[in-house]
Design a protein around this motif. Structure first.
Motif, short mmCIF file in Angstrom:
data_model
loop_
_atom_site.label_atom_id
_atom_site.label_comp_id
_atom_site.label_asym_id
_atom_site.label_seq_id
_atom_site.Cartn_x
_atom_site.Cartn_y
_atom_site.Cartn_z
N GLN A 174 0.83 -1.19 0.00
CA GLN A 174 0.00 0.00 0.00
C GLN A 174 0.87 1.26 0.00
N SER A 175 0.37 2.28 -0.63
CA SER A 175 1.11 3.54 -0.74
C SER A 175 0.66 4.51 0.34
N PHE A 176 1.52 4.74 1.30
CA PHE A 176 1.22 5.70 2.36
C PHE A 176 2.51 6.10 3.06
N GLU A 177 2.47 7.21 3.75
CA GLU A 177 3.60 7.65 4.56
C GLU A 177 3.42 7.06 5.96
N PRO A 178 4.34 6.19 6.40
CA PRO A 178 4.17 5.54 7.71
C PRO A 178 4.04 6.54 8.85
N ALA A 179 3.09 6.26 9.72
CA ALA A 179 2.88 7.11 10.89
C ALA A 179 3.18 6.35 12.19
N HIS A 180 3.17 5.02 12.11
CA HIS A 180 3.39 4.20 13.30
C HIS A 180 4.25 2.99 12.94
N TYR A 181 4.97 2.46 13.95
CA TYR A 181 5.95 1.40 13.69
C TYR A 181 5.83 0.30 14.76
N VAL A 182 5.74 -0.94 14.27
CA VAL A 182 5.56 -2.09 15.16
C VAL A 182 6.57 -3.17 14.77
N SER A 183 7.17 -3.82 15.77
CA SER A 183 8.09 -4.92 15.49
C SER A 183 7.50 -6.23 16.02
N VAL A 184 7.75 -7.32 15.30
CA VAL A 184 7.27 -8.63 15.74
C VAL A 184 8.43 -9.63 15.69
N ASP A 185 8.60 -10.35 16.80
CA ASP A 185 9.62 -11.40 16.89
C ASP A 185 11.04 -10.84 16.76
N ILE A 186 11.24 -9.61 17.17
CA ILE A 186 12.56 -8.97 17.11
C ILE A 186 13.04 -8.70 18.53
N ALA A 187 14.10 -9.39 18.93
CA ALA A 187 14.54 -9.35 20.32
C ALA A 187 15.46 -8.18 20.65
N ALA A 188 16.05 -7.54 19.64
CA ALA A 188 16.98 -6.45 19.89
C ALA A 188 17.06 -5.55 18.66
N PRO A 189 17.38 -4.28 18.83
CA PRO A 189 17.44 -3.35 17.69
C PRO A 189 18.34 -3.80 16.55
N HIS A 190 19.49 -4.43 16.87
CA HIS A 190 20.41 -4.80 15.79
C HIS A 190 19.81 -5.86 14.86
N LEU A 191 18.77 -6.54 15.33
CA LEU A 191 18.13 -7.56 14.49
C LEU A 191 17.24 -6.94 13.41
N LEU A 192 17.13 -5.64 13.41
CA LEU A 192 16.48 -4.96 12.29
C LEU A 192 17.41 -4.95 11.08
N GLY A 193 18.67 -5.32 11.30
CA GLY A 193 19.63 -5.36 10.19
C GLY A 193 19.91 -3.98 9.64
N GLY A 194 19.86 -3.86 8.33
CA GLY A 194 20.15 -2.60 7.66
C GLY A 194 19.12 -1.51 7.92
N LEU A 195 18.04 -1.84 8.61
CA LEU A 195 17.00 -0.86 8.91
C LEU A 195 17.16 -0.26 10.31
N GLU A 196 18.14 -0.75 11.06
CA GLU A 196 18.29 -0.33 12.46
C GLU A 196 18.46 1.17 12.60
N GLU A 197 19.38 1.74 11.87
CA GLU A 197 19.69 3.16 12.03
C GLU A 197 18.48 4.04 11.74
N ALA A 198 17.73 3.68 10.71
CA ALA A 198 16.60 4.52 10.30
C ALA A 198 15.36 4.33 11.18
N TYR A 199 15.19 3.12 11.75
CA TYR A 199 13.90 2.84 12.38
C TYR A 199 13.93 2.39 13.84
N ALA A 200 15.06 1.97 14.36
CA ALA A 200 15.08 1.40 15.72
C ALA A 200 14.46 2.34 16.75
N GLY A 201 14.74 3.63 16.65
CA GLY A 201 14.21 4.58 17.61
C GLY A 201 12.76 4.95 17.40
N LYS A 202 12.16 4.45 16.32
CA LYS A 202 10.78 4.79 16.01
C LYS A 202 9.78 3.71 16.43
N ILE A 203 10.27 2.53 16.78
CA ILE A 203 9.36 1.43 17.12
C ILE A 203 8.52 1.80 18.35
#
Length: 334
Positions: free
Chosen positions: A91-120
């Motif tokens: 879907q085409s939209f500008e994200p307003a909210h962020y949810v993680s599932v089955d992710i035990a630590a920020p580094h497990l976001l991989g290449g998305l950590e820097e951009a999104y870890a603080g937004k979850i």
């Protein structure tokens, strides 16, 4: 129409649970999700069946309530999990909210950590080693898979669970429990599987596709793993190594590594199985263990984590040093 609290109670009752604190946690997460729209749902890097099954099931549930939602993962999704996203156009939209599932630590976001870890905003997980700091967090360490939590959340949200959504959750349960044979399985796990089967899920087909079917490259990797298998700690620990050169020679992908980590632990008399996989920046370690060795505790010594019987960590480029440290850590348990 039943309240969120009542729906949460009914879902828990269906699987034999009666815990007011847990119910309150469910209600808190559900109310937060119901307030959200334009939601980005994250699966962890090197995605497995549980993180993907949960992400797509929650995404489908959110969409069934008229909300916009997408799934995001740093790494490519293995072909065998492609059925989970079937019919789901991004879907085409500008994200307003962020949810993680089955992710035990920020580094497990991989290449998305820097951009999104603080937004979850909401973290939903089942890893006892979870270290994510988010405004709302529900970690159920007694759940065999995060899918157990997602199923209860969807029920409490009054989201639509159709055959496709149920298939995502069943796949998540099955893959994180080794087709319901691991020690993490509880009566709740089976009861939720029964509920999901009522939607006409092709359970046999999913289990074969995800747990039995292997590629030729995967078979070659298993041959290589067996060829270099070694024992330590009076044969109570077994170690296999997969190098980058092996992967290149065989033409194997990351997806072909599935199942390799279970090989050393499956040997009679072995109480701790270690798989060392060479990656671009060092060695990725997977540990599978018996009750005598706490895999999460062991990997935690090296900055990793996971479950008591299955966990992982990371080392730098020095293979011999990494192996020495692991053997020393394992030997302490014996």
């Amino acid at each position: 129409m039943a309240s969120v609290k009542k729906r949460a109670e009914n879902a828990m009752k269906c699987v034999g649970m009666k815990d007011n604190d847990y119910r309150n946690q469910l209600v808190t997460v559900v109310k937060a999700l119901l307030r959200m729209d334009c939601v980005l749902i994250f699966a962890h890097r090197a995605p497995d069946g549980d993180t993907l099954g949960c992400a797509y099931a929650l995404c489908r549930g959110m969409r069934s309530l008229g909300k916009q939602a997408n799934v995001k993962c740093a790494d490519a999704i293995p072909e065998k999990y492609a059925f989970m996203s079937a019919g789901m156009e991004e879907q085409s939209f500008e994200p307003a909210h962020y949810v993680s599932v089955d992710i035990a630590a920020p580094h497990l976001l991989g290449g998305l950590e820097e951009a999104y870890a603080g937004k979850i905003e909401v973290c939903i997980d089942h890893h006892v080693s979870n270290s994510f700091e988010t405004p709302i967090k529900l970690v159920d360490a007694k759940a065999a898979a995060t899918a157990e939590v997602i199923w209860m959340l969807l029920c409490a949200m009054d989201a639509r669970i159709d055959t496709q959504t149920a298939a995502c959750l069943f796949a998540a349960l099955s893959t994180d429990t080794g087709c319901f044979k691991y020690s993490n399985v509880t009566p709740r796990t089976h009861l939720i599987a029964v509920e999901l089967m009522k939607y006409g899920v092709d359970c046999a087909g999913i289990n074969f596709k995800l747990l039995d079917e292997v590629s030729q490259a995967q078979l070659e990797l298993k041959k290589q793993a067996l060829a270099n298998l070694e024992y330590c700690c009076d044969n109570r620990c077994a170690i296999v190594t997969i190098t980058s050169d092996m992967m290149k020679e065989i033409g194997a992908s990351q997806e072909d590594l599935d199942g390799i980590s279970n090989i050393p632990r499956s040997i009679a008399g072995v109480e701790c199985g270690i798989t060392m996989k060479q990656v671009s920046d060092g060695w990725k370690i997977s540990v599978r263990s018996s009750n005598r060795v706490n895999a999460a505790e062991l990997c935690g010594k090296f900055g990793g984590g996971g479950h008591k019987a299955a966990a992982g960590c990371k080392f730098g480029d020095d293979y011999e040093d990494a192996k020495r440290q692991l053997i020393e850590a394992v030997s302490e348990y014996f």
